[in-house]
Scaffold this motif. Structure first.
Motif, PDB file in Angstrom:
ATOM      1  N   LEU A   7       0.819  -1.210   0.000  1.00 11.33           N
ATOM      2  CA  LEU A   7       0.000   0.000   0.000  1.00 11.33           C
ATOM      3  C   LEU A   7       0.856   1.264   0.000  1.00 11.33           C
ATOM      4  O   LEU A   7       0.483   2.271  -0.601  1.00 11.33           O
ATOM      5  CB  LEU A   7      -0.943   0.000   1.201  1.00 11.33           C
ATOM      6  CG  LEU A   7      -2.115  -0.966   1.096  1.00 11.33           C
ATOM      7  CD1 LEU A   7      -2.722  -1.231   2.462  1.00 11.33           C
ATOM      8  CD2 LEU A   7      -3.166  -0.444   0.125  1.00 11.33           C
ATOM      9  N   PRO A  30      -8.475  -5.524   8.425  1.00 10.84           N
ATOM     10  CA  PRO A  30      -9.189  -4.237   8.415  1.00 10.84           C
ATOM     11  C   PRO A  30      -8.703  -3.279   9.510  1.00 10.84           C
ATOM     12  O   PRO A  30      -8.551  -2.073   9.262  1.00 10.84           O
ATOM     13  CB  PRO A  30     -10.649  -4.621   8.650  1.00 10.84           C
ATOM     14  CG  PRO A  30     -10.750  -6.029   8.210  1.00 10.84           C
ATOM     15  CD  PRO A  30      -9.413  -6.641   8.523  1.00 10.84           C
ATOM     16  N   ALA A  33      -5.324  -1.801   8.433  1.00  5.02           N
ATOM     17  CA  ALA A  33      -5.471  -0.907   7.281  1.00  5.02           C
ATOM     18  C   ALA A  33      -6.008   0.454   7.721  1.00  5.02           C
ATOM     19  O   ALA A  33      -5.452   1.505   7.368  1.00  5.02           O
ATOM     20  CB  ALA A  33      -6.404  -1.533   6.244  1.00  5.02           C
ATOM     21  N   TYR A  38      -5.712   3.851   5.678  1.00  5.05           N
ATOM     22  CA  TYR A  38      -6.311   3.350   4.445  1.00  5.05           C
ATOM     23  C   TYR A  38      -7.795   3.088   4.671  1.00  5.05           C
ATOM     24  O   TYR A  38      -8.263   3.099   5.791  1.00  5.05           O
ATOM     25  CB  TYR A  38      -5.591   2.081   3.985  1.00  5.05           C
ATOM     26  CG  TYR A  38      -4.113   2.319   3.762  1.00  5.05           C
ATOM     27  CD1 TYR A  38      -3.673   3.040   2.678  1.00  5.05           C
ATOM     28  CD2 TYR A  38      -3.175   1.835   4.663  1.00  5.05           C
ATOM     29  CE1 TYR A  38      -2.321   3.285   2.478  1.00  5.05           C
ATOM     30  CE2 TYR A  38      -1.819   2.066   4.478  1.00  5.05           C
ATOM     31  CZ  TYR A  38      -1.400   2.792   3.387  1.00  5.05           C
ATOM     32  OH  TYR A  38      -0.064   3.032   3.198  1.00  5.05           O
ATOM     33  N   GLU A  39      -8.502   2.859   3.592  1.00  6.57           N
ATOM     34  CA  GLU A  39      -9.957   2.673   3.673  1.00  6.57           C
ATOM     35  C   GLU A  39     -10.334   1.281   3.194  1.00  6.57           C
ATOM     36  O   GLU A  39      -9.883   0.840   2.133  1.00  6.57           O
ATOM     37  CB  GLU A  39     -10.630   3.729   2.790  1.00  6.57           C
ATOM     38  CG  GLU A  39     -12.126   3.643   2.716  1.00  6.57           C
ATOM     39  CD  GLU A  39     -12.684   4.698   1.772  1.00  6.57           C
ATOM     40  OE1 GLU A  39     -13.444   4.328   0.869  1.00  6.57           O
ATOM     41  OE2 GLU A  39     -12.338   5.881   1.937  1.00  6.57           O
ATOM     42  N   LEU A  40     -11.144   0.600   3.960  1.00  7.54           N
ATOM     43  CA  LEU A  40     -11.670  -0.689   3.549  1.00  7.54           C
ATOM     44  C   LEU A  40     -12.835  -0.419   2.609  1.00  7.54           C
ATOM     45  O   LEU A  40     -13.811   0.234   2.988  1.00  7.54           O
ATOM     46  CB  LEU A  40     -12.130  -1.478   4.785  1.00  7.54           C
ATOM     47  CG  LEU A  40     -12.311  -2.964   4.615  1.00  7.54           C
ATOM     48  CD1 LEU A  40     -10.992  -3.638   4.236  1.00  7.54           C
ATOM     49  CD2 LEU A  40     -12.858  -3.569   5.882  1.00  7.54           C
ATOM     50  N   PHE A  53     -10.096  -9.016   0.896  1.00  6.93           N
ATOM     51  CA  PHE A  53     -10.178  -7.649   1.402  1.00  6.93           C
ATOM     52  C   PHE A  53      -9.821  -6.711   0.254  1.00  6.93           C
ATOM     53  O   PHE A  53      -8.927  -7.002  -0.534  1.00  6.93           O
ATOM     54  CB  PHE A  53      -9.160  -7.413   2.530  1.00  6.93           C
ATOM     55  CG  PHE A  53      -9.285  -8.368   3.675  1.00  6.93           C
ATOM     56  CD1 PHE A  53     -10.103  -8.071   4.754  1.00  6.93           C
ATOM     57  CD2 PHE A  53      -8.574  -9.552   3.692  1.00  6.93           C
ATOM     58  CE1 PHE A  53     -10.210  -8.947   5.831  1.00  6.93           C
ATOM     59  CE2 PHE A  53      -8.667 -10.435   4.763  1.00  6.93           C
ATOM     60  CZ  PHE A  53      -9.488 -10.125   5.824  1.00  6.93           C
ATOM     61  N   TYR A  54     -10.498  -5.574   0.201  1.00  7.43           N
ATOM     62  CA  TYR A  54     -10.196  -4.556  -0.802  1.00  7.43           C
ATOM     63  C   TYR A  54      -9.903  -3.278  -0.044  1.00  7.43           C
ATOM     64  O   TYR A  54     -10.780  -2.720   0.624  1.00  7.43           O
ATOM     65  CB  TYR A  54     -11.359  -4.388  -1.770  1.00  7.43           C
ATOM     66  CG  TYR A  54     -11.615  -5.685  -2.533  1.00  7.43           C
ATOM     67  CD1 TYR A  54     -10.885  -5.979  -3.675  1.00  7.43           C
ATOM     68  CD2 TYR A  54     -12.526  -6.610  -2.067  1.00  7.43           C
ATOM     69  CE1 TYR A  54     -11.081  -7.182  -4.348  1.00  7.43           C
ATOM     70  CE2 TYR A  54     -12.732  -7.815  -2.733  1.00  7.43           C
ATOM     71  CZ  TYR A  54     -12.002  -8.089  -3.876  1.00  7.43           C
ATOM     72  OH  TYR A  54     -12.201  -9.279  -4.529  1.00  7.43           O
ATOM     73  N   ILE A  55      -8.652  -2.824  -0.154  1.00 11.69           N
ATOM     74  CA  ILE A  55      -8.179  -1.689   0.640  1.00 11.69           C
ATOM     75  C   ILE A  55      -7.768  -0.574  -0.309  1.00 11.69           C
ATOM     76  O   ILE A  55      -6.984  -0.787  -1.249  1.00 11.69           O
ATOM     77  CB  ILE A  55      -6.991  -2.111   1.514  1.00 11.69           C
ATOM     78  CG1 ILE A  55      -7.393  -3.281   2.411  1.00 11.69           C
ATOM     79  CG2 ILE A  55      -6.503  -0.930   2.349  1.00 11.69           C
ATOM     80  CD1 ILE A  55      -6.228  -3.942   3.128  1.00 11.69           C
ATOM     81  N   LYS A  56      -8.292   0.626  -0.050  1.00 14.88           N
ATOM     82  CA  LYS A  56      -8.064   1.774  -0.928  1.00 14.88           C
ATOM     83  C   LYS A  56      -7.091   2.760  -0.280  1.00 14.88           C
ATOM     84  O   LYS A  56      -7.177   3.053   0.918  1.00 14.88           O
ATOM     85  CB  LYS A  56      -9.393   2.484  -1.190  1.00 14.88           C
ATOM     86  CG  LYS A  56      -9.314   3.630  -2.152  1.00 14.88           C
ATOM     87  CD  LYS A  56     -10.701   4.180  -2.398  1.00 14.88           C
ATOM     88  CE  LYS A  56     -10.677   5.294  -3.400  1.00 14.88           C
ATOM     89  NZ  LYS A  56     -12.042   5.800  -3.647  1.00 14.88           N
TER      90      LYS A  56
END
Length: 59
Positions: A7, A30, A33, A38-40, A53-56
């Motif tokens: 990230l 989560p 993150a 970061y944002e889940l 998991f998708y982390i932005k």
């Protein structure tokens, strides 16, 4: 957590897909993150033994 290293190299707006098979990751990924800014993107998704998991990157 290798995901945090990945990230750090990403640009704002990019999303990292993390696939884990450890039940503890359902909570720890989560938490870590968000703790690091970061944002889940979605709630963790479970498919068999794998957890997605998708982390932005937001900043």
């Amino acid at each position: 957590m290798y995901a945090l290293d990945a990230l750090k190299t990403m640009k704002i707006g990019e999303v990292l897909e993390v696939i884990a098979d450890c039940p503890q990751s359902f909570r720890s990924v989560p938490e870590e993150a968000v703790k690091h800014g970061y944002e889940l993107v979605t709630e963790p998704e479970k498919d068999g033994q794998d957890i997605y998991f998708y982390i932005k990157v937001v900043e």
